[in-house]
Design a protein around this motif. Structure first.
Motif, PDB file in Angstrom:
ATOM      1  N   VAL B  19       0.954  -1.075  -0.059  1.00  0.00           N
ATOM      2  CA  VAL B  19      -0.089   0.110  -0.120  1.00  0.00           C
ATOM      3  C   VAL B  19       0.805   1.302  -0.086  1.00  0.00           C
ATOM      4  O   VAL B  19       2.116   1.127   0.627  1.00  0.00           O
ATOM      5  N   THR B  20       0.490   2.293  -0.672  1.00  0.00           N
ATOM      6  CA  THR B  20       1.168   3.461  -0.664  1.00  0.00           C
ATOM      7  C   THR B  20       0.256   4.755  -0.149  1.00  0.00           C
ATOM      8  O   THR B  20      -0.888   4.812  -0.681  1.00  0.00           O
ATOM      9  N   LEU B  21       0.770   5.531   1.177  1.00  0.00           N
ATOM     10  CA  LEU B  21       0.229   6.507   1.442  1.00  0.00           C
ATOM     11  C   LEU B  21       0.778   7.881   0.880  1.00  0.00           C
ATOM     12  O   LEU B  21       2.181   7.955   0.853  1.00  0.00           O
ATOM     13  N   SER B  22       0.079   8.504   0.721  1.00  0.00           N
ATOM     14  CA  SER B  22       0.287   9.980   0.051  1.00  0.00           C
ATOM     15  C   SER B  22       0.745  11.236   0.647  1.00  0.00           C
ATOM     16  O   SER B  22      -0.080  11.410   1.692  1.00  0.00           O
ATOM     17  N   GLN B  51      13.528  11.393   5.896  1.00  0.00           N
ATOM     18  CA  GLN B  51      14.084  11.605   4.699  1.00  0.00           C
ATOM     19  C   GLN B  51      14.525  13.072   4.605  1.00  0.00           C
ATOM     20  O   GLN B  51      13.984  13.978   5.048  1.00  0.00           O
ATOM     21  N   GLU B  52      16.007  13.189   4.297  1.00  0.00           N
ATOM     22  CA  GLU B  52      16.685  14.686   4.246  1.00  0.00           C
ATOM     23  C   GLU B  52      16.577  15.021   2.979  1.00  0.00           C
ATOM     24  O   GLU B  52      16.660  14.385   2.005  1.00  0.00           O
ATOM     25  N   ALA B  53      15.948  16.269   2.853  1.00  0.00           N
ATOM     26  CA  ALA B  53      15.802  16.866   1.563  1.00  0.00           C
ATOM     27  C   ALA B  53      16.975  17.048   0.424  1.00  0.00           C
ATOM     28  O   ALA B  53      16.760  16.901  -0.820  1.00  0.00           O
ATOM     29  N   TYR B  54      17.932  16.963   1.078  1.00  0.00           N
ATOM     30  CA  TYR B  54      19.367  17.121   0.398  1.00  0.00           C
ATOM     31  C   TYR B  54      19.641  15.897  -0.353  1.00  0.00           C
ATOM     32  O   TYR B  54      20.673  15.808  -1.032  1.00  0.00           O
ATOM     33  N   LYS B  55      19.098  14.602   0.091  1.00  0.00           N
ATOM     34  CA  LYS B  55      19.732  13.243  -0.146  1.00  0.00           C
ATOM     35  C   LYS B  55      18.486  12.956  -1.198  1.00  0.00           C
ATOM     36  O   LYS B  55      17.358  12.931  -1.202  1.00  0.00           O
ATOM     37  N   GLN B  56      19.048  12.483  -2.456  1.00  0.00           N
ATOM     38  CA  GLN B  56      18.183  12.359  -3.697  1.00  0.00           C
ATOM     39  C   GLN B  56      17.841  10.734  -3.494  1.00  0.00           C
ATOM     40  O   GLN B  56      16.541  10.329  -3.801  1.00  0.00           O
ATOM     41  N   GLN B  57      18.574   9.858  -2.871  1.00  0.00           N
ATOM     42  CA  GLN B  57      18.272   8.503  -2.574  1.00  0.00           C
ATOM     43  C   GLN B  57      17.067   8.397  -1.594  1.00  0.00           C
ATOM     44  O   GLN B  57      16.882   8.866  -0.687  1.00  0.00           O
ATOM     45  N   ASN B  58      15.936   7.622  -1.836  1.00  0.00           N
ATOM     46  CA  ASN B  58      15.032   7.408  -1.254  1.00  0.00           C
ATOM     47  C   ASN B  58      15.201   6.639   0.082  1.00  0.00           C
ATOM     48  O   ASN B  58      15.939   5.577  -0.009  1.00  0.00           O
ATOM     49  N   ALA B  59      14.765   7.144   1.242  1.00  0.00           N
ATOM     50  CA  ALA B  59      14.968   6.316   2.488  1.00  0.00           C
ATOM     51  C   ALA B  59      14.267   4.770   2.727  1.00  0.00           C
ATOM     52  O   ALA B  59      13.152   5.014   2.012  1.00  0.00           O
ATOM     53  N   THR B  60      14.851   4.064   3.215  1.00  0.00           N
ATOM     54  CA  THR B  60      14.233   2.760   3.391  1.00  0.00           C
ATOM     55  C   THR B  60      14.197   2.102   4.743  1.00  0.00           C
ATOM     56  O   THR B  60      15.582   2.245   5.097  1.00  0.00           O
ATOM     57  N   GLU B  61      13.243   1.540   5.408  1.00  0.00           N
ATOM     58  CA  GLU B  61      13.684   0.839   6.766  1.00  0.00           C
ATOM     59  C   GLU B  61      12.557  -0.292   6.679  1.00  0.00           C
ATOM     60  O   GLU B  61      11.486  -0.239   6.756  1.00  0.00           O
ATOM     61  N   ASN B  62      13.465  -1.607   6.265  1.00  0.00           N
ATOM     62  CA  ASN B  62      12.931  -2.683   6.035  1.00  0.00           C
ATOM     63  C   ASN B  62      11.549  -2.780   5.211  1.00  0.00           C
ATOM     64  O   ASN B  62      11.803  -2.432   4.022  1.00  0.00           O
ATOM     65  N   ARG B  63      10.477  -2.987   5.668  1.00  0.00           N
ATOM     66  CA  ARG B  63       9.244  -3.065   4.861  1.00  0.00           C
ATOM     67  C   ARG B  63       8.653  -1.566   4.306  1.00  0.00           C
ATOM     68  O   ARG B  63       7.778  -1.651   3.664  1.00  0.00           O
ATOM     69  N   PHE B  64       9.380  -0.561   4.911  1.00  0.00           N
ATOM     70  CA  PHE B  64       8.798   0.623   4.915  1.00  0.00           C
ATOM     71  C   PHE B  64       9.723   1.503   3.743  1.00  0.00           C
ATOM     72  O   PHE B  64      10.969   1.506   4.001  1.00  0.00           O
ATOM     73  N   SER B  65       9.060   2.093   2.837  1.00  0.00           N
ATOM     74  CA  SER B  65      10.040   3.043   1.875  1.00  0.00           C
ATOM     75  C   SER B  65       9.503   4.294   1.471  1.00  0.00           C
ATOM     76  O   SER B  65       8.296   4.523   1.625  1.00  0.00           O
ATOM     77  N   VAL B  66      10.087   5.166   1.184  1.00  0.00           N
ATOM     78  CA  VAL B  66       9.531   6.494   0.569  1.00  0.00           C
ATOM     79  C   VAL B  66       9.812   6.607  -0.862  1.00  0.00           C
ATOM     80  O   VAL B  66      10.919   6.127  -1.424  1.00  0.00           O
ATOM     81  N   ASN B  67       8.715   7.474  -1.441  1.00  0.00           N
ATOM     82  CA  ASN B  67       9.123   7.993  -2.704  1.00  0.00           C
ATOM     83  C   ASN B  67       9.205   9.452  -2.671  1.00  0.00           C
ATOM     84  O   ASN B  67       8.109  10.051  -2.384  1.00  0.00           O
ATOM     85  N   PHE B  68      10.278  10.045  -2.471  1.00  0.00           N
ATOM     86  CA  PHE B  68      10.454  11.454  -2.504  1.00  0.00           C
ATOM     87  C   PHE B  68      10.475  12.050  -3.759  1.00  0.00           C
ATOM     88  O   PHE B  68      12.005  11.839  -4.457  1.00  0.00           O
ATOM     89  N   PHE B  75       5.967  13.348  -0.908  1.00  0.00           N
ATOM     90  CA  PHE B  75       6.596  12.146  -0.026  1.00  0.00           C
ATOM     91  C   PHE B  75       5.641  11.187   0.375  1.00  0.00           C
ATOM     92  O   PHE B  75       5.212  11.211   1.068  1.00  0.00           O
ATOM     93  N   SER B  76       5.679  10.239  -0.635  1.00  0.00           N
ATOM     94  CA  SER B  76       4.911   8.959  -0.389  1.00  0.00           C
ATOM     95  C   SER B  76       5.427   7.895   0.605  1.00  0.00           C
ATOM     96  O   SER B  76       6.599   7.573   0.637  1.00  0.00           O
ATOM     97  N   LEU B  77       4.523   7.222   1.316  1.00  0.00           N
ATOM     98  CA  LEU B  77       5.149   5.928   1.996  1.00  0.00           C
ATOM     99  C   LEU B  77       4.665   4.942   1.591  1.00  0.00           C
ATOM    100  O   LEU B  77       3.222   4.552   1.049  1.00  0.00           O
ATOM    101  N   LYS B  78       5.475   3.731   0.957  1.00  0.00           N
ATOM    102  CA  LYS B  78       5.035   2.555   0.739  1.00  0.00           C
ATOM    103  C   LYS B  78       5.430   1.285   1.699  1.00  0.00           C
ATOM    104  O   LYS B  78       6.436   1.496   2.258  1.00  0.00           O
ATOM    105  N   ILE B  79       4.044   0.734   1.991  1.00  0.00           N
ATOM    106  CA  ILE B  79       4.261  -0.481   2.927  1.00  0.00           C
ATOM    107  C   ILE B  79       4.199  -1.657   2.162  1.00  0.00           C
ATOM    108  O   ILE B  79       2.975  -1.976   1.557  1.00  0.00           O
ATOM    109  N   SER B  80       5.349  -2.540   2.379  1.00  0.00           N
ATOM    110  CA  SER B  80       5.371  -3.798   1.583  1.00  0.00           C
ATOM    111  C   SER B  80       5.112  -4.989   2.615  1.00  0.00           C
ATOM    112  O   SER B  80       5.299  -4.747   3.535  1.00  0.00           O
TER     113      SER B  80
END
Lengths: 117, 114
Positions: B19-22, B51-68, B75-80
């Protein structure tokens, strides 16, 4: 303690009364935040303490609201002449400031649900 | 002034699905941080990801990732592999660099269905 604690968990008061809400942060945490969360809303920033001093109190809605942290640990949020619109959950959070700024992880307490009749 | 908008008041997802939260935000500043917090029914909020705005790489924490998407201010959150324990309110938050005033969105209530 193991986490941030807040007392009381629930407070019911009458319009016009004075209330105090207490926050015990994680031991050693320098930074402390107070938020207000109304029903169906996200937390709304009220005040930020760094140590004993209020570094940013721009979120306090009016002069009926006041907060202290005299010894740099426990904090008390004080609301005078309560109004029905003050009813909300008041959240406290603390962080360690190890990175030197406000982006360190905030650890939230369970909140105090204030109901003003 | 900065604002944070979460346009999905409620969402549901089947267990094990994704699921993706917006979240969208508005700022004229360039240096800031974005966060997702989870608030389970027990009420205690916990940080999910930042997520730090100066970082282009999207943050990931286990099943959670963002699309920045900085240009789009999204700044959406994806839960796998959603789990029943993921059922909670999820809040997006913004922090301008050098300040202490976190700004939260109105939240998305996520329900994971068995």
């Amino acid at each position: 303690g193991a986490g941030v604690s807040q007392t009381p968990s629930n407070k019911v008061t009458e319009k016009g009364k004075y209330v105090e809400l207490r926050c015990d942060p994680i031991s050693g945490h320098t930074a402390l935040y107070w938020y207000r969360q109304s029903l169906g809303q996200g937390p709304e920033f009220l005040i930020y303490f760094q140590g004993t001093g209020a570094a940013d109190d721009s979120g306090l809605p009016n002069d009926r609201f006041f907060a202290v942290r005299p010894e740099g640990s426990v904090s008390t949020l004080k609301i005078q002449r309560t109004e029905r619109g003050d009813s909300a959950v008041y959240l406290c959070a603390s962080s360690s400031l190890t990175s030197g700024d406000s982006t360190d992880t905030q650890y939230f307490g369970p909140g105090t649900r204030l109901t003003v009749l | 002034a900065q604002t944070v908008t979460q346009s999905q008041p409620e969402m549901s997802v089947q267990e094990a699905e994704t699921v993706t939260l917006s979240c969208t935000y508005d700022t004229s500043e360039n240096n800031y941080y974005l966060f997702w917090y989870k608030q389970p029914p027990s009420r205690q909020m916990i940080l999910v990801i930042r997520q730090e705005a100066y970082k282009q790489q999207n943050a990931t924490e286990n099943r959670f990732s963002v699309n920045f998407q900085k240009a789009a201010k999204s700044f959406s959150l994806k839960i796998s592999d959603s789990q029943l324990g993921d059922t909670a309110m999820y809040f997006c938050a913004f922090l301008l660099s050098g300040t202490y005033k976190y700004i939260f969105g109105t939240g998305t209530r996520l329900k994971v269905l068995a």
